[in-house]
Scaffold this motif. Sequence first.
Motif, PDB file in Angstrom:
ATOM      1  N   GLY A 137       2.008 -12.415   5.896  1.00 54.03           N
ATOM      2  CA  GLY A 137       2.643 -11.268   6.531  1.00 54.03           C
ATOM      3  C   GLY A 137       2.618  -9.975   5.754  1.00 54.03           C
ATOM      4  N   ASP A 192       0.841  -7.103   5.278  1.00 55.15           N
ATOM      5  CA  ASP A 192      -0.276  -6.479   5.976  1.00 55.15           C
ATOM      6  C   ASP A 192      -0.844  -5.269   5.244  1.00 55.15           C
ATOM      7  N   TYR A 225       6.515  -4.985   3.611  1.00 56.02           N
ATOM      8  CA  TYR A 225       6.918  -6.358   3.314  1.00 56.02           C
ATOM      9  C   TYR A 225       6.418  -6.727   1.920  1.00 56.02           C
TER      10      TYR A 225
END
Length: 561
Positions: free
Chosen positions: A51, A53, A242
């Motif tokens: 996740g 990105d 993230y």
Amino acid sequence: MTKGEWPPGVQHQWGDDINWADVLWFPTGGGKTEAYLGLVSCAILYDRLRGKDLGLTAWLRFPLRMLSIQQLQRAMGMIWETEQERQSLLGEKSSSSDPVQLGYFVGGSTTPNQLNDFFFQQHPDSPSCENYRVVPDCPCCGGENTVNVIPDKENARLRHKCSDCDNELPLLVSDSEVYRFLPSLIIGTIDKMATIGLQRSFGILWAGPKWSCPKHGYSFGEYCNVYPCDINKKLRKAITPYDSSPTFHIQDELHLLQEELGAFAGHYETLTRFCEQEASGHPAKIIAATATIEGFEHQAKNLYGVKGSRRVPGRGYVRHESFYATLERDPDHLEHKKTARVFVAFRPPGGNVSDAAATCTRILHETIVSMINNPFGSLAAIPDVKDEKKFRELLYYYSATLTYVRSLQGGTRVKDLLHSTSDSVHRGHREMNIKYLSGRSSSGEVSDVIHRVDRSPEWEDPTHLDSIVATNMISHGVDLERINLMVMDSFPAETLEYIQASSRNGRKKVGLVAVVLPNYNLRAASIYNRFKEYHQHLDRMVSPVPVNRFAKYAKIGRAHV
């Protein structure tokens, strides 16, 4: 307890691994670069799958000028293949994450810090940007010297395109592009960390962006990183990164971070780790690579402020043998271990040591000419080579020499003496081509020499490079398969420098290292009289690295950040 093991009674927690530095140790030419590049590739793909990105996965640093075009070329090949794998793994979802890119993050004397109107006025076309072509070969089609740097003023970019396959390389070479597009891997020099106190955008590397401009990339301030920007602020896209901090900080040639450089680097390293801790809750994992190190526990503690450090891989029960590595053996005689280098010593009765080194180099070239003039006589002395074609293929790897000098004056003296004997050595064939590399040589000059050695024409060609004279600037990060004949004018002051310098040869074929030991030096006399014993225990002669982060009298020179 061996080095790197947990103390008795201390329970191991996986979270503690981040606060330990892992020192990747292999002999020179053992594959350290390939090892950590493979690790980075896996980490980048894992980040995309979990996740993350966008943002930085790894920051690879080299000490000052030790970053060579060969290392960049290998990293570019890894990044290209990783991007192809990302697209394959994610399929239709690949457009939802950033492409895998490589950022070249060095001082302003090598690549531009900012891409503004003034820059594009100075560099309006592709030929004017040739100095910023740090990767000459295309990783897609394999084209040699086919990459061109094309300025893109509208988008404030320097684009690298292959003239053969027309593919654009995922490469960012300016500071502005690195901050705006956040490549997955940054490669740079250690002095660039000083930018932390000079450039506000530096924090985006670990804190991540707050928003993105549809045209100019990421930013975390009030304004776009490209001035002037004509994009309406309402079109900005808010971003919540993230796990914004990088996963790895990788330091190559760890042993060179010592004395003043190590003292100042330690402050920047620990400050960066603190900022990463504040931004994402954990600092990056420290990985350091070296072929010659002693006392790395003390060095890692002063540089990174970590709890401890471990050598990877650990020592095996048999010297030079372990679960991870073994000595290469002769395929025809598996009981015989392959020889990488043959060391010989020469101690002249008097005179200048540089003159003696030049004489040794001249004798090597006279032998090369003799073998070219009389290949059949040489065939009789080489039982494994049966015909002239095979002989010429073998001689290709022994048709260039490297003379390692300890001073600028010595290098100039060797170069001039070789030039003066060119006619007598080559006996009318052609002039001897000699290149002198030192700390004063530009990155372009070093790259040109590397290309001329790697892609050398036949010996009879007028452009064939015969001899390289170089100072210790060539003793790290330069891998040349054709340099198998080497002369050293005297013995370096440190054993680690001797190991690193002599390892420039013997990478593919058996190398010859001729060491000229001055007659007037007591240390040289001791090494000469115990030459075999010295080399049998060479790895034990490496001195611990002197470094103290809190050194009182450390001084620093100018750094081009």
